[in-house]
Structure formats: structure tokens, C-alpha cells
Design an enzyme around this catalytic site. Structure first.
Site, PDB file in Angstrom:
ATOM      1  N   HIS A 122       0.920   0.459  -5.215  1.00 41.07           N
ATOM      2  CA  HIS A 122       1.498   1.328  -6.243  1.00 41.07           C
ATOM      3  C   HIS A 122       2.012   0.510  -7.426  1.00 41.07           C
ATOM      4  CE1 HIS A 122       1.449   5.421  -4.752  1.00 41.07           C
ATOM      5  NE2 HIS A 122       1.929   5.069  -3.569  1.00 41.07           N
ATOM      6  N   HIS A 177       0.462  -0.568   1.081  1.00 38.71           N
ATOM      7  CA  HIS A 177       0.316   0.683   0.324  1.00 38.71           C
ATOM      8  C   HIS A 177       1.299   0.694  -0.853  1.00 38.71           C
ATOM      9  CE1 HIS A 177      -0.267   5.240   0.215  1.00 38.71           C
ATOM     10  NE2 HIS A 177       0.835   5.084  -0.493  1.00 38.71           N
ATOM     11  N   GLU A 178       2.555   0.305  -0.591  1.00 38.43           N
ATOM     12  CA  GLU A 178       3.568   0.335  -1.659  1.00 38.43           C
ATOM     13  C   GLU A 178       3.304  -0.755  -2.703  1.00 38.43           C
ATOM     14  OE1 GLU A 178       5.154   2.944  -1.768  1.00 38.43           O
ATOM     15  OE2 GLU A 178       4.844   3.571   0.309  1.00 38.43           O
ATOM     16  N   CYS A 213      -0.035   9.968   0.926  1.00 33.67           N
ATOM     17  CA  CYS A 213       0.833   9.537  -0.156  1.00 33.67           C
ATOM     18  C   CYS A 213       1.463  10.766  -0.806  1.00 33.67           C
ATOM     19  CB  CYS A 213      -0.008   8.769  -1.179  1.00 33.67           C
ATOM     20  SG  CYS A 213       0.942   8.148  -2.573  1.00 33.67           S
TER      21      CYS A 213
HETATM   22 ZN   LIG Z   1       1.903   6.233  -1.889  1.00 39.39          ZN
END
Ligand SMILES: [Zn+2]
Length: 168
Positions: free
Chosen positions: A145, A141-142, A99
């Protein structure tokens, strides 16, 4: 515009983001900055708004040419993304993640191997994407966030965090 990427322990990275109510010029400018900033880092396959200090639900990704990619929708911007299918019968697999906000580390994370994500595109159009393999991992993953989570919050065990050998 390429913007600086926030890194741990910046508190913005740990905050849940608000939905984007209108895809106006400001929202499009943020999305464009996301794309530009992702492009500026050769190994980045995605970036989410909080990484630029903006607590809005939008991310971009592009897994084109990645050796672990199967599905590939090219460059995607998604506002207010929602997972419509995942888990249940879908196989899950362990994979290595990195990341831009955690520049020195990578880690092994379990993710659904396939999913469908729905959201709004850069032109205000409704999008529904079927993703698998590496692209599905990038989406998860996004999405994390946008809920204030980093891959470090999901590593399979503390022993499966690794120091990066190469730097940008
Ligand atoms: Zn990331």
C-alpha cells in the site's frame, strides 16, 4: 477516530507515500486513526495510511486470533517500515487476500513465508519484527500500500480473483 476508507479507483491508493520525518502529534493521531479504523472492521488485520487518504509511510496491523497466524506481535504500528530480509532462500506461498479498499473481491497472491521488518513504533522506538505465515503476509500487503500497490496488482492470475460472498 474512525475514518472512511478509500476504495478503488481512488487515485490516492496508487501513489507512493512519503516517509514520516518526525513522529509528532499529527503522526501519532494518524496512527491512532488507523488503529481505530482497523478495529471498526471485525475482519480487518491491517490498514495503511493511504487508505485514509494520507500519503505517509505508516501502517498498523494485528493478526491476533487469526487461524492462519503463527508469529503474532499483537497490535503493531510501524512508521517508515523497511523490509530487511525476504525472498532469497525464504519459501514463498500462495494465499487468499482481501482489502478494505477492495471491498467486493479477494484474490490469491504469492508472498514470502517469513521476513524481518524494521520501523519506528508509536512511542518513537525502533522496532524489528520477525514475522512468518499470516503475519508476514499482512506486512507485505501493507508495505505494498505504501508503494501504491494493491493485492490486485499481484494476483497469480486473473482467474484467481474472487467475488466476496459476505459483506461487512
Ligand atoms: Zn489492503
Amino acid at each position: 477516530m474512525i475514518r472512511p476508507v478509500l476504495v478503488l479507483p481512488d487515485p490516492v491508493l496508487g501513489r507512493a507515500c512519503r516517509p514520516v520525518e518526525v513522529i509528532d502529534g499529527e503522526a501519532v493521531a494518524l496512527a491512532t486513526d488507523l488503529v481505530d479504523t482497523m478495529r471498526a472492521s471485525s475482519h480487518s488485520v491491517g490498514i495503511a495510511a493511504p487508505q485514509l487518504g494520507a500519503s505517509w509511510r505508516v501502517f498498523c496491523m494485528d493478526v491476533s486470533g487469526h487461524r492462519k497466524a503463527r508469529s503474532c506481535h499483537g497490535e503493531v504500528v510501524l512508521f517508515n517500515p523497511v523490509l530487511v530480509e525476504a525472498g532469497g532462500e525464504v519459501p514463498r506461498e500462495v494465499g487468499r487476500e482481501g482489502c478494505m479498499s477492495v471491498p467486493d473481491l479477494t484474490g490469491d497472491v504469492v508472498r514470502a513465508e517469513a521476513l524481518v521488518v524494521r520501523g519506528i513504533g508509536l512511542d518513537g522506538e525502533e522496532l524489528e519484527l520477525e514475522c512468518d505465515a499470516f503475519e508476514a503476509r499482512a506486512v507485505q500487503h501493507e508495505l505494498d500500500h505504501l508503494d501504491g500497490l494493491l493485492f490486485l496488482d499481484r494476483v497469480v492470475s486473473p482467474e484467481r480473483v474472487f467475488r466476496r460472498r459476505t459483506y461487512r
